[in-house]
Structure formats: structure tokens, C-alpha cells
Design a protein around this motif. Sequence first.
Motif, short mmCIF file in Angstrom:
data_model
loop_
_atom_site.label_atom_id
_atom_site.label_comp_id
_atom_site.label_asym_id
_atom_site.label_seq_id
_atom_site.Cartn_x
_atom_site.Cartn_y
_atom_site.Cartn_z
N GLY A 1 0.80 -1.21 0.00
CA GLY A 1 0.00 0.00 0.00
C GLY A 1 0.84 1.27 0.00
N LEU A 2 0.16 2.37 -0.30
CA LEU A 2 0.85 3.67 -0.39
C LEU A 2 1.43 4.08 0.96
N GLY A 3 0.70 3.77 2.04
CA GLY A 3 1.22 4.10 3.37
C GLY A 3 2.52 3.37 3.64
N ILE B 1 4.82 13.16 -4.31
CA ILE B 1 4.18 13.25 -5.62
C ILE B 1 3.90 11.84 -6.13
N LEU B 2 2.65 11.59 -6.51
CA LEU B 2 2.32 10.36 -7.22
C LEU B 2 2.34 10.73 -8.71
N ALA B 3 3.36 10.21 -9.40
CA ALA B 3 3.62 10.69 -10.76
C ALA B 3 2.48 10.38 -11.73
N ASP B 4 1.64 9.41 -11.38
CA ASP B 4 0.47 9.10 -12.22
C ASP B 4 -0.46 10.28 -12.38
N ASP B 5 -0.54 11.09 -11.32
CA ASP B 5 -1.37 12.28 -11.37
C ASP B 5 -0.52 13.41 -11.95
N LEU B 6 -0.76 13.71 -13.19
CA LEU B 6 0.01 14.77 -13.85
C LEU B 6 -0.75 16.07 -13.69
N LYS C 1 -12.87 5.68 -6.21
CA LYS C 1 -11.51 5.51 -6.73
C LYS C 1 -10.48 6.25 -5.90
N TYR C 2 -10.95 7.06 -4.93
CA TYR C 2 -10.05 8.00 -4.24
C TYR C 2 -10.18 7.95 -2.73
N GLY C 3 -9.21 8.59 -2.06
CA GLY C 3 -9.42 8.97 -0.66
C GLY C 3 -10.33 10.19 -0.69
N ILE C 4 -11.32 10.20 0.20
CA ILE C 4 -12.31 11.29 0.19
C ILE C 4 -12.28 12.00 1.55
N VAL D 1 -11.60 9.08 4.25
CA VAL D 1 -11.83 7.64 4.12
C VAL D 1 -11.31 7.17 2.75
N GLU D 2 -10.65 6.03 2.77
CA GLU D 2 -10.03 5.53 1.54
C GLU D 2 -11.06 4.78 0.68
N LYS D 3 -11.23 5.26 -0.52
CA LYS D 3 -12.08 4.62 -1.53
C LYS D 3 -13.42 4.11 -0.97
N PRO D 4 -14.24 5.02 -0.47
CA PRO D 4 -15.53 4.58 0.09
C PRO D 4 -16.49 4.16 -1.01
N ALA E 1 -11.99 14.70 -3.53
CA ALA E 1 -11.07 13.57 -3.63
C ALA E 1 -9.63 14.02 -3.44
N ILE E 2 -8.87 13.18 -2.74
CA ILE E 2 -7.43 13.44 -2.58
C ILE E 2 -6.74 13.06 -3.89
N ILE E 3 -5.89 13.94 -4.37
CA ILE E 3 -5.12 13.58 -5.57
C ILE E 3 -3.63 13.48 -5.17
N GLY E 4 -2.81 13.07 -6.10
CA GLY E 4 -1.45 12.66 -5.76
C GLY E 4 -0.43 13.73 -5.45
N ARG E 5 -0.81 14.66 -4.57
CA ARG E 5 0.14 15.67 -4.07
C ARG E 5 -0.09 15.83 -2.57
N TYR E 6 0.96 15.65 -1.79
CA TYR E 6 0.85 15.74 -0.34
C TYR E 6 2.04 16.54 0.18
N ILE E 7 1.82 17.25 1.28
CA ILE E 7 2.93 17.70 2.12
C ILE E 7 2.68 17.05 3.47
N ILE F 1 -1.61 -0.86 4.01
CA ILE F 1 -1.37 0.28 4.90
C ILE F 1 -1.68 1.55 4.08
N GLN F 2 -2.68 2.29 4.54
CA GLN F 2 -3.17 3.42 3.76
C GLN F 2 -2.69 4.74 4.34
N ILE F 3 -2.15 5.60 3.49
CA ILE F 3 -1.74 6.93 3.95
C ILE F 3 -2.96 7.72 4.43
N THR F 4 -4.10 7.45 3.80
CA THR F 4 -5.34 8.13 4.20
C THR F 4 -5.64 7.87 5.68
N ASP F 5 -5.46 6.62 6.13
CA ASP F 5 -5.73 6.30 7.54
C ASP F 5 -4.76 7.04 8.47
C1 G1P Z 1 -3.89 6.71 -3.85
C2 G1P Z 1 -4.45 7.06 -2.47
C3 G1P Z 1 -5.82 7.72 -2.62
C4 G1P Z 1 -5.71 8.93 -3.54
C5 G1P Z 1 -5.08 8.53 -4.89
C6 G1P Z 1 -4.78 9.75 -5.74
O1 G1P Z 1 -4.69 5.70 -4.42
O2 G1P Z 1 -4.54 5.88 -1.69
O3 G1P Z 1 -6.28 8.14 -1.35
O4 G1P Z 1 -6.99 9.47 -3.74
O5 G1P Z 1 -3.83 7.86 -4.69
O6 G1P Z 1 -4.29 9.40 -6.99
P1 G1P Z 1 -4.21 4.83 -5.71
O7 G1P Z 1 -4.53 5.67 -6.92
O8 G1P Z 1 -2.75 4.61 -5.52
O9 G1P Z 1 -5.03 3.59 -5.65
#
Ligand code: G1P
Length: 281
Positions: free
Chosen positions: A107-109, A127-132, A168-171, A188-191, A201-207, A227-231
Motif C-alpha cells: 500500500g501507499l502508506g 508526488i504520485l507521478a500518475d497524477d500529472l 476511486k479515491y481517498g475522500i 476515508v479511503e475509496k468509500p 477527492a485526494i489527488i497525488g500531491r501531499y505535504i 497500509i493506507q496513507i489516508t488512515d
Molecule cells: C492513492 C491514495 C488515494 C488517492 C489517490 C490519488 O490511491 O490511496 O487516497 O486518492 O492515490 O491518486 P491509488 O490511486 O494509488 O489507488
Amino acid sequence: MITKCLFPVAGYGTRFLPATKAMPKEMMPIVNKPLIQYGVQEAMEAGMRQIAFVTGRRKRAIEDHFDRTYELEDQISGTTAEKNLEEIRALMKECTFSYTRQIQMQGLGDAIRTGETLIGDQPFGVILADDLCLGDGQPVLSQMVEIFTKYQCSIVAIEEVPQQETEKYGIISGKLLEDRLFIVDSMVEKPPVHEAPSNHAIIGRYILTPDIFDTLRNLPPGKNGEIQITDALNVQAKKKMVLGYQFKGIRFDCGRLEGFVAATNHFFNLMHASKPSQSVK
Ligand code: G1P
């Protein structure tokens, strides 16, 4: 001052098979530049010049990308092709790159926790590079650094998504603090769609502040047994404060085919618009 940015890049990229069978998904190009390079550029522009990768097996192309390629560079020396390397050379001059491996995908966490050895005891970007992301006026991570300077707490970038996509997201759910900025009550992760507390929705940028590592270490597995970063952020939100920032700009979900194609078209058009004399063949 935040100087480090963490890139979790161990994931498989199964949605892009067979392209990702032997190639890291982060090396997939949007036009002529790999996704990971857009991310590193954004980190550098936000002042984070120590780039930390949590990598995995079959991901060595990423290390090679941020290194010299002597034979090739020797071959193209003095030719017009050299111009295509200008950006990556500038990144390599400005930044340092370090790597650690995530042995098992948990998991991301877990990936972020694995990065502690490279980050240490200081706030850092993720940075989650998938989210451009294409920031409006300023890169998204730079926008977030400004907020961090004021509030000194963990911040997640958020975006409103259609209600049916919330799973699809952390909300997050939260209260508006100021324009575009929410104090997070919970997340909450992917409710399931009908249980999502909002469509933010949380997208792939965090501080993140470094106490996140202790929280992650003591966290039980969450959604999908990972292990979820959202938790972990939820724990931080309850103990102190986490902010959700509705960034200015657009995001392409390049972890999915539709987003990948949309980003390709968008960036190609941008490139083409800046070279009006060329025609498309
Ligand atoms: C991860 C996080 C999720 C977030 C998302 C953003 O999920 O767990 O909370 O909303 O990135 O892209 P993943 O896309 O890795 O399943």
C-alpha cells in the motif's frame, strides 16, 4: 523550507499492460517526456531538490533516466538532438536523487513509511507521478508549499470529482477555513459511492509532517488489507490539523488510459501552440 520530495514508484501499472511488462509505468511518455520527469520538475520548481524514490524490482530505468548516458550523449554531441536533453540535464544539475526499495507492495502508506530512511525528521512533499498536474499560474506543489509556510501541518491536494467516482479515491470531509482550503474532519479511503462523505477527492500531491512515520508504523492494514496513507492522515487530523487544498489548475489521471490519452493530447497541443510555424503530419 521543504527540501525533500518522495516519489513512491514501486507499483506495477497493471492497467497499462503489456506496455508496463518490462518498463516502469512512470517511464510512460506524455508526448516525449516520461511521467516521472514531469513530477520531478514540479518538485524542483517547489524548491524540493532532494528527490527520494521508493522503488522496486524492475524499476531500474528510473535510476538510469536521472543519470548520464555516456555513449548516447557522445553520439549526439553537437547535433540538434542535444536540445531534447536540456530539461533533464538541468534537473540533474539542480537535484540529487536517492533510492530505497519497497520489498513487498503493501500500500501507499507502506511505501511512504519505507521512504523514512531517505527523508528523516523533516516535512516533505509526496508526488504520485500518475497524477500529472498543470498548475494555474504556479505548479500545484508550489501552491501547497505556500500554505505549509503559513500553517505548518500536513496538506493534501483535493479536487471535486463526480459522485460516482468517489470510490476511486481517498475522500475528505471538512470545514472551509479560507478560499480553497478545508480543515479535514475525517477522510476515508475509496468509500463505496453511497458512503462517501463528500466529493472532495485526494489527488497525488501531499505535504506531510514527519510524525506521519510513527503513525504509519503503528497502523493496522486498512482498505484492501494495505497500509493506507489516508488512515494515517486521519489520525493526524484527529490529533492536530490536516488541511485539504483545492488546487488551482488541472490534473490528468495518467494511471488510467482515458487520462493518459487526454494528457497526451493536451500537452501535444500546448507544445504545438508554442511552435505555430510547424504543421502536424
Ligand atoms: C492513492 C491514495 C488515494 C488517492 C489517490 C490519488 O490511491 O490511496 O487516497 O486518492 O492515490 O491518486 P491509488 O490511486 O494509488 O489507488
